[in-house]
Design an enzyme around this catalytic site. Structure first.
Site, PDB file in Angstrom:
ATOM      1  N   TYR A  68       0.822  -1.212   0.000  1.00  0.00           N
ATOM      2  CA  TYR A  68       0.000   0.000   0.000  1.00  0.00           C
ATOM      3  C   TYR A  68       0.858   1.266   0.000  1.00  0.00           C
ATOM      4  CZ  TYR A  68      -3.871  -3.139   1.304  1.00  0.00           C
ATOM      5  OH  TYR A  68      -4.801  -4.148   1.339  1.00  0.00           O
ATOM      6  N   HIS A 134      -0.107 -11.986   1.484  1.00  0.00           N
ATOM      7  CA  HIS A 134      -0.773 -11.206   0.447  1.00  0.00           C
ATOM      8  C   HIS A 134      -0.687 -11.985  -0.872  1.00  0.00           C
ATOM      9  CE1 HIS A 134      -1.685  -6.649  -0.255  1.00  0.00           C
ATOM     10  NE2 HIS A 134      -2.661  -7.424  -0.660  1.00  0.00           N
TER      11      HIS A 134
END
Length: 267
Positions: A68, A134
């Site tokens: 992010y 992830h």
């Protein structure tokens, strides 16, 4: 102010999270994102105001990731200014290049450990509450070949993290995650229900479920004349195994509306 009073325990970790969690992609990056509208990354004052609003509304969970952009770094710097008992979920395995706007993945034990060490530093924490792998979509290979969940289990034993799991993209990956870990993060909404069996299995095993893309990254709310937010919250919170729905807003009005509708769905 409406307030989310409920707290949902995560397996036997001792962690309990609010039914809504704050996603923080938009405070860290604005490249290669899938939202229906463009946005400007908020400044520090705006982020702090939003986080305080979330806390005062009863939200205690923040979702972030190395992928992010600057999200972890900014949270580490900003959260130390105000003493709150935030539960932070971060991730490992995906890495974002701000210059190219592209991600790359590395699920080797060495890479995962280095990522988690870096997250401890950037978030300025002695231990991480939650770490999720992830996934790039190859869930089974990540779990069986790379042993990614075993790496997290080992770090949990060492006291580096309190809860582990995986942000999955397949049913098989979700079910394998629940066998080995505390949390599976899955996609589930009125238009996508292919991973329902993972949610049902979590209920049987008393494991945690985080919901991502509950509103299709904003597309479900934007492309409907009806109150699709309320309809999706009603649908999702009908599943008893759902621990938290991650919402990725930087708009105070949207946050207020989401909290209000989540409370209505939980009544």
């Amino acid at each position: 102010m409406t307030y989310l009073e409920r707290r949902n325990p995560i397996a036997d970790t001792g962690l309990s999270v609010s039914p809504l969690g704050m996603g923080t992609v938009k405070i860290g990056r604005d490249k290669a994102v899938k939202y229906p509208d463009g946005f400007q990354i908020p400044d520090d004052e705006q982020v702090m105001t939003l986080l305080e609003q979330a806390w005062e509304s009863g939200i205690n969970l923040i979702d972030t990731a190395p992928a992010y952009g600057r999200s972890e770094q900014r949270l580490g710097q900003l959260l130390k200014k105000v003493r709150r008992e935030w539960i932070i979920a971060t991730k490992a395995g995906e890495y974002f290049d701000a210059e190219t706007g592209e991600s790359h993945y590395d699920f080797t034990p060495e890479s995962l450990m280095k990522s988690i060490e870096n997250s401890l530093k950037t978030l300025q924490r002695d231990e991480l509450d939650i770490v999720l792998i992830h996934s790039d979509g190859n869930d089974e290979q990540i779990i069986r070949h790379h042993g990614a969940l075993e790496v997290l289990a080992d770090l949990k034993q060492r006291g580096w993290i309190r809860a582990s799991g995986m942000s999955t993209k397949t049913v098989t990956g979700g079910l394998l995650t629940l066998e080995q870990s505390d949390i599976a993060m899955v996609m589930h909404n009125l238009q996508y229900q292919e991973e329902r069996s993972v949610i049902e299995q979590a209920a049987k095993l008393n494991k945690g479920i985080f919901i991502k893309k509950a509103l299709g990254s904003g597309h479900l709310a934007k492309n409907s004349a009806d109150d699709n937010v309320q309809a999706n919250f009603d649908f999702i919170f009908n599943e008893p195994a759902v621990s938290s729905v991650i919402i990725g807003t930087i708009n105070p009005d949207h946050l207020r509306d989401n909290v209000h509708k989540a409370i209505k769905a939980l009544i």
